[in-house]
Design a protein around this motif. Structure first.
Motif, PDB file in Angstrom:
ATOM      1  N   ASP A  63      -0.414  -7.852   6.242  1.00 43.95           N
ATOM      2  CA  ASP A  63       0.165  -9.022   5.572  1.00 43.95           C
ATOM      3  C   ASP A  63       0.178  -8.845   4.061  1.00 43.95           C
ATOM      4  OD1 ASP A  63       1.380 -11.590   5.777  1.00 43.95           O
ATOM      5  OD2 ASP A  63      -0.493 -12.500   5.105  1.00 43.95           O
ATOM      6  N   GLY A  64       0.460  -7.627   3.606  1.00 47.89           N
ATOM      7  CA  GLY A  64       0.593  -7.348   2.183  1.00 47.89           C
ATOM      8  C   GLY A  64      -0.707  -7.101   1.437  1.00 47.89           C
ATOM      9  N   THR A 118      -3.230  -1.778   5.475  1.00 47.22           N
ATOM     10  CA  THR A 118      -2.484  -2.876   4.880  1.00 47.22           C
ATOM     11  C   THR A 118      -2.092  -3.847   5.989  1.00 47.22           C
ATOM     12  OG1 THR A 118      -1.603  -1.398   3.193  1.00 47.22           O
ATOM     13  CG2 THR A 118      -0.457  -3.479   3.522  1.00 47.22           C
ATOM     14  N   ASP A 166      -0.928  -8.670  12.904  1.00 49.19           N
ATOM     15  CA  ASP A 166      -0.802  -8.073  11.572  1.00 49.19           C
ATOM     16  C   ASP A 166      -1.822  -6.953  11.391  1.00 49.19           C
ATOM     17  OD1 ASP A 166       1.236  -9.827  10.838  1.00 49.19           O
ATOM     18  OD2 ASP A 166      -0.150 -11.250   9.906  1.00 49.19           O
TER      19      ASP A 166
END
Length: 141
Positions: A93-94, A91, A7
């Motif tokens: 994982d949100g 950014t 991620d």
């Protein structure tokens, strides 16, 4: 825990892709077969430490190499200046993760940009399964 190593790598790659749309991006080491200009994003190390309770501290260190089609000393420093602002936040994982410990150097006409992403994660608590009543048969001897 919800943020995986890839991620963070994807967050770096996405930030570079949006800032440099025509530049080749490679995860890992750059080979001679890739066209220039090129960013090779290499994850150097990952540290994972438990702090208190469910809280963990992660640290991801990257070496981002930039190989220009026609490298010039000033041009490589210009790209480095842009990377300081481009990678200030990514950014993953949100959520936003801040870059720190940024530095760069030029070795053999290749820009090496070093950056760390440090963040905290709370582990997910799974509800415990309570012991159910067990039936036991007792037989006298």
């Amino acid at each position: 825990m919800s943020i995986a190593v890839n991620d963070v790598l994807d967050g770096v790659m996405d930030a570079l892709a949006s800032q440099y749309p025509g530049v080749t991006l490679v995860a890992g080491d750059a080979g001679e077969e890739h066209p220039r200009p090129l960013f090779a994003v290499r994850l150097v190390s990952v540290k994972h430490n438990r702090e208190m309770g469910r809280r963990y501290r992660f640290s991801h260190e990257f070496n981002i190499q930039y190989a220009a089609a026609v490298p010039t000393y000033r041009g490589l420093h210009d790209v480095a200046d842009q990377l300081y602002s481009t990678l200030q936040h990514i950014t993953a994982d949100g959520g936003l993760i801040r870059g720190s410990g940024m530095r760069h150097e030029i070795i053999d006409g290749i820009l090496h940009f070093f950056i760390q992403f440090n963040f905290h994660v709370l582990s997910v608590v799974t509800p415990e399964t309570k012991m159910q009543a067990a039936e036991r048969e007792v037989r006298p001897k």
